[in-house]
Design an enzyme around this catalytic site. Structure first.
Site, mmCIF file in Angstrom:
data_model
loop_
_atom_site.group_PDB
_atom_site.id
_atom_site.type_symbol
_atom_site.label_atom_id
_atom_site.label_comp_id
_atom_site.label_asym_id
_atom_site.label_seq_id
_atom_site.Cartn_x
_atom_site.Cartn_y
_atom_site.Cartn_z
ATOM 1 N N GLU A 168 1.006 -1.107 -0.028
ATOM 2 C CA GLU A 168 0.198 -0.145 -0.123
ATOM 3 C C GLU A 168 0.798 1.156 0.106
ATOM 4 O OE1 GLU A 168 -3.068 0.573 -0.460
ATOM 5 O OE2 GLU A 168 -3.679 -1.562 -0.596
ATOM 6 N N TYR A 201 -6.565 7.234 3.724
ATOM 7 C CA TYR A 201 -6.816 5.889 2.604
ATOM 8 C C TYR A 201 -6.142 4.635 3.075
ATOM 9 C CZ TYR A 201 -6.694 3.118 -1.475
ATOM 10 O OH TYR A 201 -7.059 2.084 -2.299
ATOM 11 N N ASP A 222 -10.310 5.931 -2.908
ATOM 12 C CA ASP A 222 -9.493 6.520 -3.753
ATOM 13 C C ASP A 222 -10.194 6.915 -4.615
ATOM 14 O OD1 ASP A 222 -9.563 4.395 -4.980
ATOM 15 O OD2 ASP A 222 -7.199 4.125 -5.186
#
Ligand code: SF4
Length: 368
Positions: free
Chosen positions: A52, A135, A153
């Site tokens: 991520e 996020y 997102d």
């Protein structure tokens, strides 16, 4: 006008049906990505976190070789924490946005030293760690720990705006889209659902030509029912966005290096590099005053033309000034020297320059 489409047969179905259909599709069609957990195995938070962080502002294709190299070299968070920062930065080279690599290392040390090697499991705890924004925190919590969190997102915003035919333009629609996305998330398999939305946004519900005919959500999708799919989400028309102006200073040293500055971590283009400039405001200051904000003293001359760029909520027009200065030139107070460095022209492509600044550099360095 309501932000959400008026009652459509599709939009009034129980949300769980949309989630169920999406998950059934994903179980058949999911992308095979190296950080994804094979069925039957427990997710590894380290791998999910690493992927991520790498995926922030970078494409899947670019990330895969880096991810595989990092994992082979540092298979655990403890191994990464024990690595010298210089080695981590060198392994990161080419992936851009080096503040991410620094934060990655800082976060690994914190997890290894203060959390006994275990990542926390809730978005509220994760978001307090270096380099993890809302996020990423939601993505790790959902995918690694199955927490009922929904990462949202740009891709997921697009899918949700279409699914519910949200007509409110971005960025004002963001809170609505987050709320709708969260309402869609099933209590079980939140991580799979997040990844399914990501895959749908990347593969079928694409920005320009959504593939509605083969989409598992077609029967639930209000934008498809109204023939609006390719038009959503709405963005304010360019003409409606306010104009900001400023002067950008391309300082070129005799040794062929260009002065760049790191932007503050918070805010627009946070942590990325820029060419020093005046503030971006409604009107240009008088020229003599603007030139006093130059990062070095020198013979500044105006490069003909200007650089225009459109952000989500404003348009920017920068006049570009250029100066060639000696190698030992000191930086002025206005340069904020601690955030500046001189970068060889040939290395500019590998730097974390956002597209607006790439345009400024290209304009400032072009031969007249
Ligand atoms: Fe996107 Fe079309 Fe699927 Fe709606 S039906 S979610 S617009 S691909």
């Amino acid at each position: 006008m309501s932000n959400v489409a008026k009652a459509q047969p599709a939009a009034t179905e129980p949300r769980s049906n949309a989630a169920r259909d999406l998950l059934e599709w994903w179980d058949r069609e999911r992308r095979d990505l190296p950080w994804r957990t094979p069925a039957g195995r427990a997710p590894d938070a380290y791998r999910i976190w690493l992927s991520e962080i790498m995926l922030q502002q970078t494409t899947v294709k670019a990330v895969i070789p880096y991810y595989e190299r990092f994992l082979a070299r540092w298979p655990t968070v403890e191994a990464l924490a024990a690595a010298p920062l210089e080695e981590v930065l060198a392994a990161w080279a080419g992936l851009g946005y080096y503040s991410r690599a620094r934060n990655l290392h800082k976060c690994a040390k914190l997890i290894a030293e203060a959390h006994a090697g275990h990542f926390p499991s809730t978005p509220a705890e994760l978001v307090r760690l270096p380099g993890i924004g809302p996020y990423t925190a939601a993505a790790i919590a959902a995918i690694a720990f199955g927490a009922p969190a929904t990462p949202v997102d740009g891709n997921i915003e697009r899918v949700v705006a279409r699914l519910f035919a949200v007509r409110e333009p971005l960025p004002a629609a963001k809170p609505t889209l987050r709320r709708l996305a969260s309402g869609l998330t099933p209590p079980a398999r939140a991580g799979d659902f997040a990844q399914a939305l990501m895959d749908l946004g990347a593969g079928l519900c694409t920005p320009k030509r959504p593939s509605c005919l083969v989409c598992p959500l077609q029967g639930h999708c209000a934008a498809h029912a109204e023939g609006l799919a390719a038009h959503l989400p709405l963005k304010p028309s360019k003409a409606d966005r306010p104009l900001r102006v400023g002067l950008a200073f391309v300082a070129l040293r005799e040794d062929g290096t260009v002065l760049l500055r790191r932007r503050p971590e918070a805010g627009l283009l946070g942590g990325m590099l820029e060419v020093p400039s005046t503030a971006w405001s409604d009107a240009l200051p008088p020229l003599d005053q603007a030139l006093r904000a130059a990062p070095v003293h020198g013979q500044w001359w105006a490069v003909p033309g200007s650089v225009a760029h459109t952000f989500t909520h404003f348009r920017l027009e920068l006049l570009v000034y250029r100066a060639v200065v000696p190698n030992e030139v000191p930086l002025t107070f206005w340069a904020d020297p601690q955030r500046c460095r001189w970068v060889p022209r040939r290395s500019l492509n590998a730097e974390a320059l956002p597209s607006v600044m790439r345009k400024v550099v290209a304009h400032g360095l072009k031969e007249q």
